[in-house]
Structures are given as structure tokens and as C-alpha cells.
Design a protein around this motif. Sequence first.
Motif, mmCIF file in Angstrom:
data_model
loop_
_atom_site.group_PDB
_atom_site.id
_atom_site.type_symbol
_atom_site.label_atom_id
_atom_site.label_comp_id
_atom_site.label_asym_id
_atom_site.label_seq_id
_atom_site.Cartn_x
_atom_site.Cartn_y
_atom_site.Cartn_z
ATOM 1 N N VAL A 296 1.127 0.223 3.371
ATOM 2 C CA VAL A 296 -0.024 1.021 3.794
ATOM 3 C C VAL A 296 -0.525 0.484 5.127
ATOM 4 N N ASP A 297 -0.665 1.368 6.124
ATOM 5 C CA ASP A 297 -1.080 0.902 7.447
ATOM 6 C C ASP A 297 -2.581 0.649 7.504
ATOM 7 N N ARG A 298 -3.056 0.245 8.672
ATOM 8 C CA ARG A 298 -4.463 -0.150 8.821
ATOM 9 C C ARG A 298 -5.436 1.000 8.590
ATOM 10 N N TYR A 299 -4.935 2.235 8.640
ATOM 11 C CA TYR A 299 -5.794 3.398 8.433
ATOM 12 C C TYR A 299 -5.779 3.870 6.976
ATOM 13 N N GLY A 300 -5.074 3.135 6.119
ATOM 14 C CA GLY A 300 -5.020 3.498 4.711
ATOM 15 C C GLY A 300 -3.983 4.541 4.381
ATOM 16 N N GLY B 220 -1.749 -2.884 3.608
ATOM 17 C CA GLY B 220 -0.622 -3.805 3.616
ATOM 18 C C GLY B 220 0.392 -3.474 2.549
ATOM 19 N N VAL B 221 0.912 -4.501 1.884
ATOM 20 C CA VAL B 221 1.957 -4.333 0.868
ATOM 21 C C VAL B 221 1.349 -4.340 -0.530
ATOM 22 N N LEU B 222 1.715 -3.348 -1.324
ATOM 23 C CA LEU B 222 1.324 -3.261 -2.722
ATOM 24 C C LEU B 222 2.538 -2.811 -3.515
ATOM 25 N N ASN B 223 2.430 -2.878 -4.828
ATOM 26 C CA ASN B 223 3.448 -2.227 -5.655
ATOM 27 C C ASN B 223 2.791 -1.601 -6.871
ATOM 28 N N VAL B 224 3.364 -0.487 -7.289
ATOM 29 C CA VAL B 224 2.863 0.279 -8.425
ATOM 30 C C VAL B 224 3.954 0.326 -9.482
ATOM 31 N N GLN B 225 3.598 -0.028 -10.715
ATOM 32 C CA GLN B 225 4.555 0.007 -11.814
ATOM 33 C C GLN B 225 4.302 1.253 -12.668
ATOM 34 N N LEU B 226 5.376 1.944 -13.003
ATOM 35 C CA LEU B 226 5.251 3.171 -13.779
ATOM 36 C C LEU B 226 6.527 3.449 -14.562
ATOM 37 N N PHE B 227 6.416 4.363 -15.510
ATOM 38 C CA PHE B 227 7.568 4.900 -16.223
ATOM 39 C C PHE B 227 7.699 6.374 -15.849
ATOM 40 N N TYR B 228 8.947 6.834 -15.717
ATOM 41 C CA TYR B 228 9.169 8.254 -15.441
ATOM 42 C C TYR B 228 10.148 8.796 -16.469
ATOM 43 N N ASP B 229 9.717 9.844 -17.170
ATOM 44 C CA ASP B 229 10.537 10.483 -18.198
ATOM 45 C C ASP B 229 11.160 11.735 -17.599
ATOM 46 N N SER B 230 12.446 11.668 -17.333
ATOM 47 C CA SER B 230 13.137 12.799 -16.688
ATOM 48 C C SER B 230 13.244 14.009 -17.616
ATOM 49 N N HIS B 231 13.187 13.801 -18.929
ATOM 50 C CA HIS B 231 13.286 14.919 -19.869
ATOM 51 C C HIS B 231 12.043 15.797 -19.838
ATOM 52 N N THR B 232 10.892 15.169 -19.614
ATOM 53 C CA THR B 232 9.634 15.929 -19.576
ATOM 54 C C THR B 232 9.052 16.016 -18.162
ATOM 55 N N THR C 277 4.404 -4.800 9.498
ATOM 56 C CA THR C 277 3.116 -5.502 9.467
ATOM 57 C C THR C 277 2.906 -6.303 10.745
ATOM 58 N N LEU C 278 3.950 -6.992 11.199
ATOM 59 C CA LEU C 278 3.840 -7.786 12.427
ATOM 60 C C LEU C 278 3.721 -6.894 13.653
ATOM 61 N N GLN C 279 4.430 -5.775 13.678
ATOM 62 C CA GLN C 279 4.316 -4.833 14.794
ATOM 63 C C GLN C 279 2.900 -4.277 14.879
ATOM 64 N N GLU C 280 2.336 -3.941 13.741
ATOM 65 C CA GLU C 280 0.961 -3.449 13.713
ATOM 66 C C GLU C 280 0.001 -4.521 14.212
ATOM 67 N N LEU C 281 0.273 -5.774 13.830
ATOM 68 C CA LEU C 281 -0.585 -6.896 14.219
ATOM 69 C C LEU C 281 -0.621 -7.090 15.733
ATOM 70 N N ILE C 282 0.551 -7.003 16.376
ATOM 71 C CA ILE C 282 0.623 -7.270 17.814
ATOM 72 C C ILE C 282 0.543 -6.005 18.665
ATOM 73 N N GLY C 283 0.396 -4.844 18.007
ATOM 74 C CA GLY C 283 0.212 -3.601 18.741
ATOM 75 C C GLY C 283 1.475 -3.001 19.310
ATOM 76 N N SER C 284 2.629 -3.293 18.710
ATOM 77 C CA SER C 284 3.890 -2.708 19.181
ATOM 78 C C SER C 284 4.004 -1.250 18.728
ATOM 79 N N PRO C 285 4.723 -0.415 19.480
ATOM 80 C CA PRO C 285 4.936 0.976 19.062
ATOM 81 C C PRO C 285 5.668 1.033 17.730
ATOM 82 N N MET C 286 5.289 2.002 16.882
ATOM 83 C CA MET C 286 5.894 2.125 15.556
ATOM 84 C C MET C 286 6.296 3.560 15.299
ATOM 85 N N GLN C 287 7.268 3.743 14.390
ATOM 86 C CA GLN C 287 7.680 5.075 13.996
ATOM 87 C C GLN C 287 6.550 5.754 13.222
#
Length: 333
Positions: free
Chosen positions: A200-204, A249-261, A291-301
Motif C-alpha cells: 500500500v503506497d503513502r496515499y493508502g 506499506g506491507v501487510l498480508n491478509v489471510q483468507l479461505f476461498y471456496d471455488s465451489h461456492t 518502498t525504497l523508491q517511494e522513500l527517496i522520491g524515485s519515479p514509480m510505475q
Amino acid sequence: MPCNVLLTSAGRRVALLDLFHKTIQEMGGTKEVGDVWVTDASPLSSAFQAANNRIQVPRCTEPGYTQALLEICQRHEIGLLVPLIDTELAIVAQHREAFTDIGTKIMVSSPQTIAIAMNKEKTYHWLRENNLPTVQQTRVADFFATRLPWKYPLLVKPVAGSSSEGVRLVQDEIELKTIPHDYLVQTIATGVEYTVDVWVDRYGICRCAVPRRRLETRGGEVSKGMTVRHPEIESLTKQVVQSLPGAQGVLNVQLFYDSHTSTASIIEINPRFGGGFPLSWQAGANFIQWTLQELIGSPMQQSMDHVWQSGLVMLRYDAAVFVKDSDVGLTTP
């Protein structure tokens, strides 16, 4: 003068330390981003001993911890501080301004987001309030008081905790009655389990989401996993983190996905690097570089979703760091 990176409570995260070193080298070494420093409360930490630059600090729950970090950041020109364990997230987030005042950015979400993520009861209610899919959950005491008609087996866990500590299946009412009444009880999620690494970037704005199918776990952490391109899971995860009050920044989300439903059940939100992140990095999702590119202000995709490889499998194994007894405060009998 190049800014340095500080990984705190490094513990066993040698692989993550190596990825920071490698990323900085690939970005040009000492031009704008300098070196990596590590802190830990114990000299017996493998990542602590593997680091070129290391400083022992008090435990994050002890008085003086934040002040010790502030002094380290100022002395060693730390531009980015990355906390690695749940226990310290709220502590450093509450002192964000103090770090900002000395020129250090903390890669951590807001105290509000951390409060939601670190308490499984708050996570559940927040998911429900935001119409996000999850399992059914209540306290063990309330389960018996209301005689809920849920089918066994059920999952029980403490309200707070990490790495699956205290989590277990109960097969019937007799077994459930042995569980502390302040524990949580949940219905079992159906389908395949995924951990989704997000950046997630600095703008959320969530710029990338990488679902990792959990093929095998050990001690609550993934030991075998595979990246899977899954538009529904990626879209849902982005909705989750962009709905949080200050995810960053960096997060992770844990989930289950049921392909049948075609249904998902979100079970946890972790506002830090996950143990299986090296798989996402190897697949091409270089959260560290971004994260480092954002920190130093480098161009990003504008979009990073296309950069990672689906179908990459990770098979983790044990490795060791070897040091002299004197390096870790031990003496030979």
C-alpha cells in the motif's frame, strides 16, 4: 548522504535481511540508499548475527525501547525503520511523529489499523461492519449462553496472539467446555487457504496484491506455498486494505476461498511482512524496492499487479548461522 534501513526485532528473518541487501545493491548501492542495520533484544537471534550492522536493544515491551530506537536512527542516519513483530507495531506507530522529526519514516500502518488487526475480536467486528466476508465468531461464554446451532468441529483461539498460538480444533461440546470462556470460537472456513501479500503506497492505495496458496505450514508459518493469479481474491484484498483507517506499506491478509461456492472467508489481517514474503519477492513483487523508491522520491510505475509470476512454488528449509560463543554472550564450560 544516503539513508540507511533499520530492521527491528529481526529474530529469524535472515531471508528478509538478505532481500533488503540484494534490493539495495540492485538499486545502486550507496547512491541514495545506504546499508541495512538490525536490532534485537537477544544476541541469539540468527538475523542479528547474520547482519553486518547490529545493535542489541531492550525488549520492545520494556521502558526505554522507543528512545533506544530514536537514538539509533539519529546516530546512523536511518531513513526507513521496518518493525517485524506484532508486539512492537503499536509501540512504534504511536511515536511516528518523533521518528518523522529526526528524518526517519516508519513502515507501519496507523494505530487504528494496528488495533483492529492485533485483536481478533476487533478484526471480526470490523469485517462485519464493512460488509466483508468472514466466518461466524463469538466468545466461548456467549456461545453457551445463546446455544448457537453451529456444527462441530469448531475452531477456538485467544483474542490476541500470533503464529497460531493457542489455536485448536474442538470436536464436540464436551471438549469446548474445557476451553477458557474468554476465548473466541469460530465456524470452520471452507475452501483453500491463501495468504495475500499487499503493498500500500503513502496515499493508502493498494498497488499490488499477491495471493499465496498455503500448501503446508509449520508453527503457524508457511513452509510450502505457491503464487496464484486470482482476480477475485486480489480485488477483495485490495478492498480490505483500502477500507482500513490508515493501512500503509506491507501487510498480508489471510483468507479461505471456496471455488465451489465462489465465496471467501477472511480470517486475519497482519500489518507487517509475512514469513512467506520471500515467495512474493521471488515471483517479482519487489515490495522492498517500491518502498525504497517511494522513500527517496524515485519515479514509480502506476500499476504493479502485472509484474509478478503466478505458479511459482516455494519449499522452505532450515538453515543455520554459526558464531563463536563469545559473540552471543555464552562461555564454554
